[in-house]
Write an enzyme that holds these catalytic residues in place. Structure first.
Site, short mmCIF file in Angstrom:
data_model
loop_
_atom_site.label_atom_id
_atom_site.label_comp_id
_atom_site.label_asym_id
_atom_site.label_seq_id
_atom_site.Cartn_x
_atom_site.Cartn_y
_atom_site.Cartn_z
CG ASP A 197 -34.45 -18.85 -20.55
OD1 ASP A 197 -33.81 -19.84 -20.17
OD2 ASP A 197 -34.64 -18.59 -21.74
CG HIS B 87 -37.45 -18.22 -26.03
ND1 HIS B 87 -37.78 -17.70 -24.78
CD2 HIS B 87 -36.25 -18.81 -25.87
CE1 HIS B 87 -36.81 -17.97 -23.93
NE2 HIS B 87 -35.87 -18.64 -24.56
CG HIS C 188 -31.62 -20.15 -27.12
ND1 HIS C 188 -31.50 -21.27 -26.36
CD2 HIS C 188 -32.49 -19.35 -26.45
CE1 HIS C 188 -32.27 -21.17 -25.27
NE2 HIS C 188 -32.89 -20.02 -25.31
CB CYS D 141 -31.42 -24.70 -22.20
SG CYS D 141 -32.44 -26.07 -21.62
CG ASN E 284 -31.85 -17.07 -23.21
OD1 ASN E 284 -32.64 -17.75 -23.84
ND2 ASN E 284 -31.66 -17.21 -21.90
MG MG Z 1 -34.06 -19.36 -23.53
#
Ligand code: MG
Length: 327
Positions: A35, A231, A233, A264, A273
């Site tokens: 990612d 998950h 950000h 992203c 992230n």
């Molecule tokens: Mg991510």
């Protein structure tokens, strides 16, 4: 104590002050190599990626998402998956319990993953129609249909499957995402046979009350926190607060990215992230074990930042490496 003598804080050890009601251990699902790097503009040589993953394992991380078997046209930064995986797969013999999941978008990607004897895969769904169309080229229902044979064939082969669910808290095209909608799509992914569901705040707008509400709503549908990961950000600075809210609900798997790599590319404003180092600082301060050697991890992220030619966005990395000018 003399000024020159390093303190525990200098050595990467926060003051330990546990809170009641939190997990004793957290499994960090490290996403920096996938990612993270897929969203960096600089494409690194495959040898540097392999060394990065080896250093993450040496720093104690035991779930390291390695790469993605997507079509190279979609994600050119990960076009070297075929070359990379053989360079890192031997690490599982070196570090007991090490898992190296790869992202798999469709059956073709699964074929490639199985050919490399991958033991963990992940599929990537969206809670909203807008992002499903933009990221996967098809709507929510059609993307679940695409994943069904992938999940069935993988589980039949003894491969563990994680389901990612993005846009769980907000969507740049649709605005707030109703909790019931997120739970509905998430439960469909689990019913397909996913072992774990990772709830993604893709644009980072979520706040702790939303997190608590969503995890409670999953519980109401019989999906306990042991099947969930989070998950987050840090786009709006909420990632650690949201993580603490999830821990309070019993979630013990947290996604993060070494050095805060990546964001992203499909979602405007989706940067940041959660940095693994920032996460580990909080977890160790809370007395929660992770198995991670924080100074070694921060040194790895500093090393990678040099290769990317820009400072790490992680505040813990900058503090621990003393590189506020360069890093
Ligand atoms: Mg991510």
């Amino acid at each position: 104590m003399s000024a020159a003598e390093p303190t525990a804080l200098d050595l990467g050890l926060p003051v330990r002050a546990p809170l009641d009601g939190l997990p004793q251990a957290v499994r960090i699902h490290e996403v920096g190599a996938r990612d993270g790097l897929q969203n960096e503009s600089v494409a690194l040589p495959v040898e540097v990626k392999a060394e990065f993953i080896a250093r993450l394992a040496a720093a104690g991380l035991r779930t390291i998402e390695a790469t993605s078997f997507v079509h190279p046209k979609w994600v050119p930064q990960l076009a070297d998956a075929e070359q990379l995986f053989p360079l890192v797969s031997g690490l599982t013999g070196e570090y007991p319990g090490l898992r190296l999941p790869v992202l798999v978008p469709n059956e073709r990607g699964l074929d490639r993953a199985l050919a490399h004897r991958v033991q963990d895969i992940a599929v990537f769904a969206s809670a909203t129609e807008s992002f499903a169309e933009r990221n996967l080229g098809r709507g929510v229902e059609a993307s679940l249909e695409m994943f069904a044979p992938v999940v069935h064939r993988a589980t039949a082969a003894g491969v563990r499957v994680r389901g990612y669910l993005s846009m769980c808290f907000g969507d740049p095209w649709e605005g707030p995402v109703p909790t019931a909608q997120v739970v509905e799509v998430g439960c469909r992914l689990l019913e397909l046979g996913c072992d774990e569901l990772s709830l993604g705040d893709t644009i980072g707008t979520g706040t702790p009350g939303q997190v608590t509400e969503l995890i409670s709503a999953f519980s109401g549908r019989g999906v306990g926190p042991e099947r969930l990961a989070v998950h987050f950000h840090d786009t709006y600075g909420q990632a650690l607060a949201n993580t603490l809210a999830a821990l309070r609900c019993g979630v013990a798997t947290v996604d993060s990215s070494a050095g805060g790599l990546g964001g992203c590319p499909y979602a405007k404003s989706a940067t940041g992230n959660l940095a693994t180092e920032d996460l580990v600082w909080m977890l160790h301060g809370l007395g929660i074990s992770t198995g991670v050697d924080l100074p070694a991890l921060a040194a790895t992220s500093g090393w990678l930042a040099d290769r990317l030619g820009r400072p790490s966005p992680s505040r813990a990395v900058r503090a621990l490496t003393g590189g506020d000018a360069q890093r």
